[in-house]
Design a protein around this motif. Structure first.
Motif, PDB file in Angstrom:
ATOM      1  N   LYS A  43       0.830  -1.224   0.000  1.00 13.33           N
ATOM      2  CA  LYS A  43       0.000   0.000   0.000  1.00 13.33           C
ATOM      3  C   LYS A  43       0.863   1.273   0.000  1.00 13.33           C
ATOM      4  N   ARG A 144     -12.149   1.326 -10.716  1.00 15.62           N
ATOM      5  CA  ARG A 144     -10.807   1.469 -10.127  1.00 15.62           C
ATOM      6  C   ARG A 144      -9.843   2.102 -11.122  1.00 15.62           C
ATOM      7  N   ALA A 146     -10.664   4.432 -12.997  1.00 15.70           N
ATOM      8  CA  ALA A 146     -11.165   5.805 -13.144  1.00 15.70           C
ATOM      9  C   ALA A 146     -11.610   6.108 -14.576  1.00 15.70           C
ATOM     10  N   ARG A 169      -5.756   4.077 -19.044  1.00 21.79           N
ATOM     11  CA  ARG A 169      -6.595   3.792 -17.882  1.00 21.79           C
ATOM     12  C   ARG A 169      -7.360   2.478 -18.062  1.00 21.79           C
ATOM     13  N   GLU A 202      -3.140  10.868 -10.654  1.00 20.92           N
ATOM     14  CA  GLU A 202      -4.181  10.924  -9.621  1.00 20.92           C
ATOM     15  C   GLU A 202      -4.689   9.511  -9.320  1.00 20.92           C
ATOM     16  N   LEU A 203      -4.836   8.732 -10.385  1.00 17.34           N
ATOM     17  CA  LEU A 203      -5.294   7.345 -10.242  1.00 17.34           C
ATOM     18  C   LEU A 203      -4.270   6.515  -9.453  1.00 17.34           C
ATOM     19  N   ASP A 205      -2.307   7.496  -7.177  1.00 17.81           N
ATOM     20  CA  ASP A 205      -2.429   7.858  -5.766  1.00 17.81           C
ATOM     21  C   ASP A 205      -3.611   7.136  -5.115  1.00 17.81           C
ATOM     22  N   GLU A 206      -4.708   6.978  -5.874  1.00 20.19           N
ATOM     23  CA  GLU A 206      -5.871   6.249  -5.339  1.00 20.19           C
ATOM     24  C   GLU A 206      -5.579   4.754  -5.221  1.00 20.19           C
ATOM     25  N   LEU A 207      -4.855   4.215  -6.199  1.00 19.63           N
ATOM     26  CA  LEU A 207      -4.612   2.770  -6.235  1.00 19.63           C
ATOM     27  C   LEU A 207      -3.794   2.279  -5.041  1.00 19.63           C
ATOM     28  N   ARG A 208      -2.967   3.152  -4.488  1.00 19.02           N
ATOM     29  CA  ARG A 208      -2.111   2.673  -3.390  1.00 19.02           C
ATOM     30  C   ARG A 208      -2.912   2.346  -2.125  1.00 19.02           C
ATOM     31  N   GLN A 209      -4.165   2.733  -2.077  1.00 19.09           N
ATOM     32  CA  GLN A 209      -4.995   2.327  -0.938  1.00 19.09           C
ATOM     33  C   GLN A 209      -5.211   0.817  -0.928  1.00 19.09           C
ATOM     34  N   ASN A 210      -5.130   0.207  -2.116  1.00 19.78           N
ATOM     35  CA  ASN A 210      -5.410  -1.227  -2.235  1.00 19.78           C
ATOM     36  C   ASN A 210      -4.220  -2.069  -2.679  1.00 19.78           C
TER      37      ASN A 210
END
Length: 265
Positions: A43, A144, A146, A169, A202-203, A205-210
């Motif tokens: 993560k 996911r 985006a 994407r 930006e994507l 940055d979101e992906l690192r949550q999972n």
């Protein structure tokens, strides 16, 4: 599972996703990558930077055994995913690549519909029991990636008809459709315009949550923007690895400083 010797870059076992120890890569007689030791966190976005031909993409390709596809390539040393050796003969590279997804430099959608691009991996791995299961998987992956809102009304049109940024994407959505644990990205924005690049960053940055995300980039600005950890490669060596802020503001090795300030490149 095995005892992992220290890399010099220790982290808590709960954070550790990939551990590489004494990794060497040869292309026929050429020793392309020398004595790489690194721990890659879960993560977290880890960036690999360095001049062209320094070994960063070669090492990235070790992490999902893509170098297996090159006849002359030979990998030595240990690479452990969750403590298990990915080069063990019992490991199926196809199954490994479901766990360690990859996005390439140039967007490369299959010559199929948008829906089939994303459904391909889950179908191969038997992840959906029914058409509605598969529909749900495809929608989740496109969200996911985006890109769901842009393509939801044209799922059966060819993926190759999308713009470059949308195609990339879509490729990210395709990579996450198999529910990987690690996502490898080899210069994913180098073929994109600045607006598409910003969307992909930006994507990421979101992906690192999972996921544990590992990105090779030739752009130091991009590494500084998207990553928490940075590894600097030079002439086949991993020269320095640490927190991104520290690597960019207070590097320990003069070669890192020379690269970051533009004296070597």
């Amino acid at each position: 599972m095995y005892d992992i010797p220290p890399s010099g870059h220790e982290m808590l076992a709960t954070d550790l996703k990939i551990a590489a120890r004494n990794v060497q890569v040869y292309y026929a007689e050429t020793h392309a990558l020398k004595d790489v030791n690194v721990d890659i966190a879960d993560k977290t976005v880890t960036a690999f930077i360095g001049p062209s031909g320094c070994g960063k993409s070669t090492f990235l390709r070790c992490l999902n055994r893509m170098n297996d596809t090159i006849d002359a390539a030979r990998v030595e040393g240990d690479i452990l995913l969750d403590g298990q050796d990915i080069y063990n003969p019992s490991v199926d590279p196809v199954q490994l690549r479901a766990r360690v997804g990859m996005v390439f430099q140039k967007p490369n959608p299959f010559p199929k519909s948008i829906y089939d691009n994303v459904a391909y991996g889950p179908k191969i791995h038997g992840m959906a029991r029914s058409k509605s299961d598969l529909d749900d998987l495809v929608e989740r992956a496109l969200r996911r990636g985006a890109i769901w809102d842009e393509v939801k009304d044209r799922l059966h049109e060819p993926g190759t008809g999308l713009s470059g940024g949308q195609q990339q994407r879509l490729c990210i959505a395709r990579a996450v459709a198999t529910e990987p644990e690690v996502l490898l990205m080899d210069e994913p924005c180098s073929a994109l315009d600045p607006i598409a690049t910003a969307q992909v960053e930006e994507l990421i940055d979101e992906l690192r949550q999972n996921y544990s995300v590992v990105i090779v980039t030739h752009s130091m600005q991009q590494a500084a923007r998207v990553s928490q950890k940075t590894a600097f490669f030079h002439l086949g060596h991993l020269v320095e690895y640490g927190d991104t802020a520290q690597i960019f503001t207070n590097p320990e090795d003069p070669r890192t400083e020379s690269y970051i300030t533009g004296r070597i490149g």
